[in-house]
Design a protein around this motif. Structure first.
Motif, PDB file in Angstrom:
ATOM      1  N   ALA A  81      43.828  35.809  38.226  1.00  0.00           N
ATOM      2  CA  ALA A  81      42.577  35.384  37.589  1.00  0.00           C
ATOM      3  C   ALA A  81      41.914  34.258  38.379  1.00  0.00           C
ATOM      4  O   ALA A  81      40.688  34.243  38.529  1.00  0.00           O
ATOM      5  CB  ALA A  81      42.845  34.947  36.153  1.00  0.00           C
ATOM      6  N   LEU A  82      42.722  33.320  38.882  1.00  0.00           N
ATOM      7  CA  LEU A  82      42.162  32.234  39.681  1.00  0.00           C
ATOM      8  C   LEU A  82      41.565  32.741  40.990  1.00  0.00           C
ATOM      9  O   LEU A  82      40.642  32.124  41.534  1.00  0.00           O
ATOM     10  CB  LEU A  82      43.229  31.176  39.961  1.00  0.00           C
ATOM     11  CG  LEU A  82      43.660  30.351  38.747  1.00  0.00           C
ATOM     12  CD1 LEU A  82      44.827  29.443  39.109  1.00  0.00           C
ATOM     13  CD2 LEU A  82      42.494  29.545  38.202  1.00  0.00           C
ATOM     14  N   CYS A  83      42.088  33.862  41.478  1.00  0.00           N
ATOM     15  CA  CYS A  83      41.532  34.485  42.685  1.00  0.00           C
ATOM     16  C   CYS A  83      40.332  35.372  42.358  1.00  0.00           C
ATOM     17  O   CYS A  83      39.849  36.104  43.226  1.00  0.00           O
ATOM     18  CB  CYS A  83      42.614  35.301  43.389  1.00  0.00           C
ATOM     19  SG  CYS A  83      43.904  34.286  44.109  1.00  0.00           S
ATOM     20  N   LYS A  84      39.901  35.317  41.117  1.00  0.00           N
ATOM     21  CA  LYS A  84      38.715  36.047  40.635  1.00  0.00           C
ATOM     22  C   LYS A  84      38.877  37.563  40.699  1.00  0.00           C
ATOM     23  O   LYS A  84      37.917  38.300  40.959  1.00  0.00           O
ATOM     24  CB  LYS A  84      37.467  35.615  41.383  1.00  0.00           C
ATOM     25  CG  LYS A  84      37.263  34.116  41.352  1.00  0.00           C
ATOM     26  CD  LYS A  84      35.863  33.763  41.039  1.00  0.00           C
ATOM     27  CE  LYS A  84      35.672  32.265  41.181  1.00  0.00           C
ATOM     28  NZ  LYS A  84      35.616  31.560  39.993  1.00  0.00           N
ATOM     29  N   ALA A  85      40.094  38.040  40.443  1.00  0.00           N
ATOM     30  CA  ALA A  85      40.330  39.484  40.379  1.00  0.00           C
ATOM     31  C   ALA A  85      39.720  40.026  39.081  1.00  0.00           C
ATOM     32  O   ALA A  85      39.626  39.297  38.097  1.00  0.00           O
ATOM     33  CB  ALA A  85      41.835  39.774  40.406  1.00  0.00           C
ATOM     34  N   PRO A  86      39.305  41.275  39.069  1.00  0.00           N
ATOM     35  CA  PRO A  86      38.797  41.872  37.830  1.00  0.00           C
ATOM     36  C   PRO A  86      39.889  41.860  36.757  1.00  0.00           C
ATOM     37  O   PRO A  86      41.082  41.903  37.060  1.00  0.00           O
ATOM     38  CB  PRO A  86      38.450  43.307  38.230  1.00  0.00           C
ATOM     39  CG  PRO A  86      38.312  43.281  39.710  1.00  0.00           C
ATOM     40  CD  PRO A  86      39.221  42.196  40.201  1.00  0.00           C
ATOM     41  N   ILE A  87      39.485  41.796  35.501  1.00  0.00           N
ATOM     42  CA  ILE A  87      40.430  41.673  34.396  1.00  0.00           C
ATOM     43  C   ILE A  87      41.449  42.809  34.378  1.00  0.00           C
ATOM     44  O   ILE A  87      42.618  42.597  34.070  1.00  0.00           O
ATOM     45  CB  ILE A  87      39.691  41.556  33.040  1.00  0.00           C
ATOM     46  CG1 ILE A  87      40.672  41.224  31.901  1.00  0.00           C
ATOM     47  CG2 ILE A  87      38.938  42.812  32.701  1.00  0.00           C
ATOM     48  CD1 ILE A  87      41.275  39.860  31.995  1.00  0.00           C
ATOM     49  N   VAL A  90      44.057  41.936  36.854  1.00  0.00           N
ATOM     50  CA  VAL A  90      44.876  40.836  36.346  1.00  0.00           C
ATOM     51  C   VAL A  90      45.931  41.369  35.386  1.00  0.00           C
ATOM     52  O   VAL A  90      47.120  41.053  35.501  1.00  0.00           O
ATOM     53  CB  VAL A  90      43.990  39.780  35.651  1.00  0.00           C
ATOM     54  CG1 VAL A  90      44.839  38.755  34.913  1.00  0.00           C
ATOM     55  CG2 VAL A  90      43.074  39.102  36.654  1.00  0.00           C
TER      56      VAL A  90
END
Length: 107
Positions: A81-87, A90
């Motif tokens: 999530a911190l790497c801005k991956a899609p939910i 995650v």
């Protein structure tokens, strides 16, 4: 008072209190002014409360510590999530890492 009657009464009191608080917000919005410092403190308090609930769910099942698989899965999900991956990514990474550890025999 029987046990189930006490539980029903407790749930009813909590439900009424919840709805009264939800009504109080809009009703008092223009009547009460909160300082910027108090507003920032309330924002931080909400984050701390949410993190503590999430950590409790990640580390405990009832009164027992859950072992290593679930916390590692949560940590993998947080990093994703911190790497801005899609939910979806995650959730899949977190579940796959926990399931993989359990398949390897890690509790």
């Amino acid at each position: 008072m029987s046990h189930s009657t006490g539980i029903i009464a407790g749930v009813a009191v909590l439900a009424i209190g919840t709805y009264l608080l939800r009504i109080a917000g809009p009703a008092l919005r223009n009547r009460i002014q909160v300082s910027a410092r108090a507003a920032a403190l309330m924002d931080r308090a909400a984050v701390v409360l949410l993190v503590s609930v999430a950590l409790t769910g990640a580390l405990y099942s009832g009164h027992e510590v859950v072992g290593w698989a679930r916390p590692v899965g949560v940590a993998v999900g947080v990093v994703a999530a911190l790497c801005k991956a899609p939910i979806v990514v995650v959730v899949v990474l977190a579940a796959a890492s926990a399931a993989g550890l359990r398949a390897l025999g890690v509790a």
